[in-house]
Structure formats: structure tokens, C-alpha cells
Design an enzyme around this catalytic site. Structure first.
Site: not given
Ligand code: PEP
Length: 248
Positions: A10, A12, A93, A95, A163, A169, A208
Site C-alpha cells: 500500500n 498510500k 483502511h 486512514e 491492521e 507506521g 509495521s
Molecule cells: C498500512 O498502511 O496498511 C500499513 C500496514 O502501513 P505500515 O506497514 O507502514 O505500518
């Protein structure tokens, strides 16, 4: 049945045209690990160019509108993603749920739109930190599953991404036991609702994930792959995650 491992990037709101080369490098390296399905979800603006540069590879959107067309300035319909060559869409997601106030009903409608347009859907769920700390994470996520997973779809075309919001992040990750417990609970809820078809639905972990922790996290019970943010932007960081998945 054996579910194929699935590793999804992803991007973003990252990536200009120059980043297409990274995607080509990722897909080329992934060809050496054919047991793993790999997809990249760049910003909308790069989908067409990425599809052209990597024919036959899985490229996706990070969101879609639930309507097929209309006066929704700035939004993109699922059929538009498909028309630009995408085969996948991420919906729900955190976000989007948090930053754009998307409800479970909104996420469900987007998932339905993606499926109707012929896309595969990755539907995200996950709890905030305070819910994890209060011990309510599984109940919270199962309520999201109940409210946002649609009915009547081909189980191969809908994956869940667990998630935890506090892990996205941040460099923080849940324990392997907590990941396994959550994924087992999600599998149980899907089985209760869809019966044996739930065995074909992949449940990804996201938050992460990197080349160092991928074997441990992706090796947890009922984890079928990863949704990766920051570490998906370069081949140097993303390919080791694909390689880790290939060993499991
Ligand atoms: C995500 O945005 O779906 C995500 C898992 O980000 P990160 O791997 O940076 O934690």
C-alpha cells in the site's frame, strides 16, 4: 485447501512516475517466488502507468467510491479502477475510516462496489490502541467484520487485512500470540457466517511489517500474508517480505 500467501504493498500517497521502476523491480523479483501472490496499490495517478509497465501483474487502488458514477468530486468508482487496469482495491483502511469518517456500512458498500466491478477486495479492520489496552480488541474487530463484510461473494476475491491502528507506521507490532488469536477469531467469525467458504478467504496481517519480522508475523496461525505500507515503497525493503512469505 491451502491458501496461497498474499503480500500487498500500500503505497498510500507516495510515488511519482519515477517510482514505476521500483514496482517493476518488485514484480520481477516476485517472479522468483511464484508461490506468493504479490500486488501493489499505488496512488490512483500511477495505476495506468504501472499496469503498462508490468503487464499481467496485480495493481490496485487504495479506495473506491460505492457509487458507479455521479457528482462525487475527487472520488473514483470501482469500475474506473478496473478500466485503468487495476484488479484489486483496498477498502476500509483505518486512514480512511478515521480520516474520512467511513463507517462499517460505507466500507461494506465500497466492498460491494469493488466486487461488482470485477475487482478483488482487501477489506481492512483493526482496533485503536485504547481498545487493545482495555482488552476489547477481538470484540471490536469482530463487530467491524460483522458490519463491513458483504454477502454473496466469491471467497477467493475477498481478503481481510487485520491492521491494529497503533501498529501502522509506528514500528510497534502485536505479539505473535495476539496476532494468532485475532486471526483465529476472524476465521471463526467468517466460518460462522459463510461456512466452508471461509477456508478460502485470506486473512492478512498489516502494521509495521518489515524484512526482519515478516517470518515471525506471517508464520502466526491463520495469517495468509501481509498488507505493507512503508516497507513496500522500494524493492530493497519489500522483496525480503515476499521472500519471507515464500518460505512459509
Ligand atoms: C498500512 O498502511 O496498511 C500499513 C500496514 O502501513 P505500515 O506497514 O507502514 O505500518
Amino acid at each position: 485447501m491451502t491458501r496461497r500467501k498474499y503480500v500487498v504493498g500500500n503505497w498510500k500517497m507516495n510515488g511519482l512516475s519515477a517510482a514505476i521502476g521500483e514496482a517493476q523491480a518488485i514484480f520481477a523479483a516476485a517472479d522468483d517466488h511464484a508461490v506468493v501472490d504479490v500486488a501493489i496499490c499505488p496512488p490512483f495517478t500511477l495505476i495506468g502507468a504501472m499496469v503498462a509497465a508490468a503487464p499481467g501483474k496485480a495493481v490496485g487502488g487504495q479506495d473506491c467510491h460505492s457509487a458507479t458514477s455521479g457528482a462525487f468530486t475527487g472520488s473514483v468508482a470501482a469500475a474506473m479502477l478496473a478500466d485503468s487496469g487495476a484488479s484489486v482495491v483496498i477498502v476500509g483502511h483505518s486512514e480512511r475510516r478515521e480520516g474520512f469518517a467511513e463507517s462499517d456500512a460505507d466500507v461494506r458498500a465500497k466492498a460491494e462496489a469493488g466486487l461488482a466491478a470485477g475487482l478483488s477486495v482487501i477489506l481492512c479492520v483493526g482496533e485503536p490502541r485504547e481498545v487493545r489496552e482495555s482488552g476489547g480488541a477481538i470484540d471490536y474487530v469482530l463487530a467491524q467484520i460483522a458490519g463491513s463484510v458483504p454477502e454473496g461473494f466469491d471467497p477467493h476475491r475477498l481478503a481481510i487485512a487485520y491492521e491494529p491502528i497503533w501498529a501502522i507506521g509506528t514500528g510497534l507490532v502485536p505479539t505473535v500470540a495476539d496476532v494468532a488469536a485475532m486471526h483465529g477469531a476472524i476465521r471463526g467469525a467468517l466460518t460462522a457466517r459463510f461456512g466452508g467458504a471461509a477456508e478460502d478467504m485470506r486473512i492478512l496481517y498489516g502494521g509495521s511489517v518489515n524484512g526482519e519480522n515478516a517470518v515471525e508475523l506471517l508464520g502466526a496461525g491463520d495469517v495468509d500474508g501481509a498488507l505493507v505500507g512503508g516497507a513496500s515503497l522500494t524493492a530493497a525493503k519489500f522483496v525480503p517480505i515476499v521472500e519471507a512469505a515464500a518460505t512459509l
